[in-house]
Motif scaffolding. Structure first.
Motif, PDB file in Angstrom:
ATOM      1  N   LYS A   1       0.847  -1.184   0.000  1.00  0.00           N
ATOM      2  CA  LYS A   1       0.000   0.000   0.000  1.00  0.00           C
ATOM      3  C   LYS A   1       0.888   1.242   0.000  1.00  0.00           C
ATOM      4  N   SER A   2       0.476   2.240  -0.788  1.00  0.00           N
ATOM      5  CA  SER A   2       1.314   3.425  -0.972  1.00  0.00           C
ATOM      6  C   SER A   2       0.471   4.682  -0.876  1.00  0.00           C
ATOM      7  N   LEU A   3       0.853   5.588   0.030  1.00  0.00           N
ATOM      8  CA  LEU A   3       0.166   6.857   0.211  1.00  0.00           C
ATOM      9  C   LEU A   3       1.008   7.987  -0.356  1.00  0.00           C
ATOM     10  N   LEU A   4       0.377   8.845  -1.163  1.00  0.00           N
ATOM     11  CA  LEU A   4       1.009  10.059  -1.675  1.00  0.00           C
ATOM     12  C   LEU A   4       0.293  11.246  -1.047  1.00  0.00           C
ATOM     13  N   ILE A   5       1.065  12.108  -0.386  1.00  0.00           N
ATOM     14  CA  ILE A   5       0.518  13.265   0.316  1.00  0.00           C
ATOM     15  C   ILE A   5       0.913  14.539  -0.415  1.00  0.00           C
ATOM     16  N   PHE A   6      -0.063  15.390  -0.678  1.00  0.00           N
ATOM     17  CA  PHE A   6       0.225  16.723  -1.209  1.00  0.00           C
ATOM     18  C   PHE A   6       0.098  17.716  -0.055  1.00  0.00           C
ATOM     19  N   GLY A   7       1.243  18.242   0.385  1.00  0.00           N
ATOM     20  CA  GLY A   7       1.272  19.188   1.494  1.00  0.00           C
ATOM     21  C   GLY A   7       1.545  18.482   2.802  1.00  0.00           C
ATOM     22  N   PHE A   8       2.812  18.421   3.203  1.00  0.00           N
ATOM     23  CA  PHE A   8       3.207  17.645   4.376  1.00  0.00           C
ATOM     24  C   PHE A   8       3.117  18.518   5.625  1.00  0.00           C
ATOM     25  N   GLY A   9       1.888  18.731   6.091  1.00  0.00           N
ATOM     26  CA  GLY A   9       1.655  19.540   7.275  1.00  0.00           C
ATOM     27  C   GLY A   9       1.501  18.699   8.524  1.00  0.00           C
ATOM     28  N   TYR A  10       0.996  19.333   9.575  1.00  0.00           N
ATOM     29  CA  TYR A  10       0.910  18.731  10.912  1.00  0.00           C
ATOM     30  C   TYR A  10       0.033  17.475  10.900  1.00  0.00           C
ATOM     31  N   SER A  11      -1.159  17.568  10.350  1.00  0.00           N
ATOM     32  CA  SER A  11      -2.064  16.417  10.325  1.00  0.00           C
ATOM     33  C   SER A  11      -1.553  15.331   9.387  1.00  0.00           C
ATOM     34  N   ALA A  12      -1.027  15.719   8.243  1.00  0.00           N
ATOM     35  CA  ALA A  12      -0.504  14.736   7.290  1.00  0.00           C
ATOM     36  C   ALA A  12       0.657  13.955   7.891  1.00  0.00           C
ATOM     37  N   ARG A  13       1.490  14.625   8.648  1.00  0.00           N
ATOM     38  CA  ARG A  13       2.621  13.953   9.297  1.00  0.00           C
ATOM     39  C   ARG A  13       2.133  12.873  10.259  1.00  0.00           C
ATOM     40  N   ALA A  14       1.088  13.177  11.026  1.00  0.00           N
ATOM     41  CA  ALA A  14       0.562  12.196  11.972  1.00  0.00           C
ATOM     42  C   ALA A  14       0.066  10.948  11.248  1.00  0.00           C
ATOM     43  N   LEU A  15      -0.642  11.136  10.133  1.00  0.00           N
ATOM     44  CA  LEU A  15      -1.105   9.987   9.363  1.00  0.00           C
ATOM     45  C   LEU A  15       0.073   9.224   8.773  1.00  0.00           C
ATOM     46  N   ALA A  16       1.052   9.931   8.245  1.00  0.00           N
ATOM     47  CA  ALA A  16       2.209   9.280   7.634  1.00  0.00           C
ATOM     48  C   ALA A  16       2.922   8.375   8.632  1.00  0.00           C
ATOM     49  N   LEU A  17       3.162   8.870   9.837  1.00  0.00           N
ATOM     50  CA  LEU A  17       3.855   8.072  10.840  1.00  0.00           C
ATOM     51  C   LEU A  17       3.020   6.855  11.242  1.00  0.00           C
ATOM     52  N   HIS A  18       1.722   7.048  11.321  1.00  0.00           N
ATOM     53  CA  HIS A  18       0.819   5.939  11.644  1.00  0.00           C
ATOM     54  C   HIS A  18       0.909   4.833  10.592  1.00  0.00           C
ATOM     55  N   LEU A  19       0.928   5.206   9.328  1.00  0.00           N
ATOM     56  CA  LEU A  19       0.945   4.217   8.254  1.00  0.00           C
ATOM     57  C   LEU A  19       2.325   3.607   8.051  1.00  0.00           C
ATOM     58  N   LEU A  20       3.376   4.393   8.251  1.00  0.00           N
ATOM     59  CA  LEU A  20       4.726   3.834   8.148  1.00  0.00           C
ATOM     60  C   LEU A  20       4.915   2.689   9.137  1.00  0.00           C
ATOM     61  N   ALA A  21       4.348   2.859  10.330  1.00  0.00           N
ATOM     62  CA  ALA A  21       4.464   1.808  11.350  1.00  0.00           C
ATOM     63  C   ALA A  21       3.745   0.535  10.939  1.00  0.00           C
ATOM     64  N   GLN A  22       2.810   0.645   9.982  1.00  0.00           N
ATOM     65  CA  GLN A  22       2.078  -0.516   9.487  1.00  0.00           C
ATOM     66  C   GLN A  22       2.662  -1.066   8.193  1.00  0.00           C
ATOM     67  N   GLY A  23       3.806  -0.520   7.773  1.00  0.00           N
ATOM     68  CA  GLY A  23       4.487  -1.053   6.603  1.00  0.00           C
ATOM     69  C   GLY A  23       4.132  -0.401   5.283  1.00  0.00           C
ATOM     70  N   TRP A  24       3.407   0.714   5.318  1.00  0.00           N
ATOM     71  CA  TRP A  24       3.067   1.413   4.089  1.00  0.00           C
ATOM     72  C   TRP A  24       4.292   2.113   3.516  1.00  0.00           C
TER      73      TRP A  24
END
Length: 296
Positions: free
Chosen positions: A2-25
């Motif tokens: 699974k691959s997430l692409l984020i446009f605009g790496f702000g405060y909320s986006a960072r929280a989601l990114a770290l959450h998904l990285l921990a799940q192997g995304w």
């Protein structure tokens, strides 16, 4: 993968990114800053300097997309630059657009939900309405898996009242019947992840906690947690504020979060501002508040 692409790496986006990285995304994100790109790379996030980079390959490789970049006077920057590419991106399983509860405007302290007519009070809210409509138009015309998330006031580690209280700049401005809703950043990530797990394209969700409250109450609670006296009350009519701060008090509403619970099965980690404030204080390195207080 699974691959997430984020446009605009702000405060909320960072929280989601770290959450998904921990799940192997796999997570990629855009930034305008080369220095920020290096910091993102250190977290395990693939950075793209954008505007500038050709995003077609990154978009083609993504299974999910988060639009966290806000609109400006010219409109939504991602739609303006890449509407055609997104219209063709029917492979996406999920696209989330981060909007704001400001699209509802002023409700005089009353309740709003996702079916409430959007009547924004100012230009910033109107730009958000137009951006929501632009993304939803791509959903209707092309089947793009768009989901709208209307965020209440965001707080969390590094973004809350404690720094202002310690610096002596926090204020308790009193305006009768002034009520806001808010949301801890970790609960934003939780809601987004829940939607990714059960997409419902075209749906909008309010993202807020269970406890709309006057802003002065939150400041007072944070002060008590620090063992400080709350700032003195100031009346809204006599308080000296800039135009931006005054506009903040131009809207009063209670935002319903019933949909994220009923449809996404979300159980908020921080359903009250007191629970969230305690967590923020602990995360910021002070886990010993002066005295326990009720979450009411």
């Amino acid at each position: 993968m699974k691959s997430l692409l984020i446009f605009g790496f702000g405060y909320s986006a960072r929280a989601l990114a770290l959450h998904l990285l921990a799940q192997g995304w796999h997570v990629a994100a855009t930034t305008r800053s080369a220095a920020k790109a290096e910091a993102m790379r250190a977290l395990g996030i693939a950075p793209h300097i954008w505007p500038g980079a050709d995003m077609r390959a990154a978009l083609a490789a993504a299974s999910h997309v988060l639009i966290s970049a806000g609109p400006d006077a010219a409109g939504d920057p991602v739609l303006n630059a890449l509407a055609g590419e997104f219209a063709a991106a029917t492979h996406l399983k999920w696209l989330g657009y981060l909007s704001t509860t400001g699209v509802y405007g002023d409700a005089g302290g009353g309740w709003v939900d996702e079916d409430t007519v959007r009547v924004p009070a100012g230009s910033r809210g109107q730009l958000r309405v137009e951006a929501e409509d632009g993304w939803l138009a791509l959903h209707r015309a092309n089947g793009l898996a768009v989901h709208i998330f209307r965020l209440a006031g965001i707080y969390g580690p590094g973004r809350g009242p404690f720094a202002k209280l310690r610096a002596g700049t926090a204020r308790r401005i009193i305006k009768p019947n002034q009520v806001f809703s808010r949301i801890h950043v970790d609960d934003i990530a939780q809601v987004l992840a829940a939607s990714m797990a059960q997409p419902d394209p075209g749906r909008a969700y309010n993202v807020c906690d269970d406890e709309p409250a006057p802003p002065q109450d939150v400041i007072a609670a944070a002060a008590r947690l620090l063992g400080m006296e709350p700032p003195a009350e100031e009346s809204f009519e006599s308080a000296q504020m800039g135009a931006m701060a005054k506009s903040f008090y131009g809207e009063s509403k209670r935002v319903s979060n019933a949909r994220i619970k009923a449809e996404l099965g979300v159980n908020l980690r921080y359903p009250t501002y007191m629970a969230g404030l305690r967590a923020v204080l602990a995360a910021e390195g002070n886990s010993s508040p002066a005295a326990p207080h009720s979450d009411s």
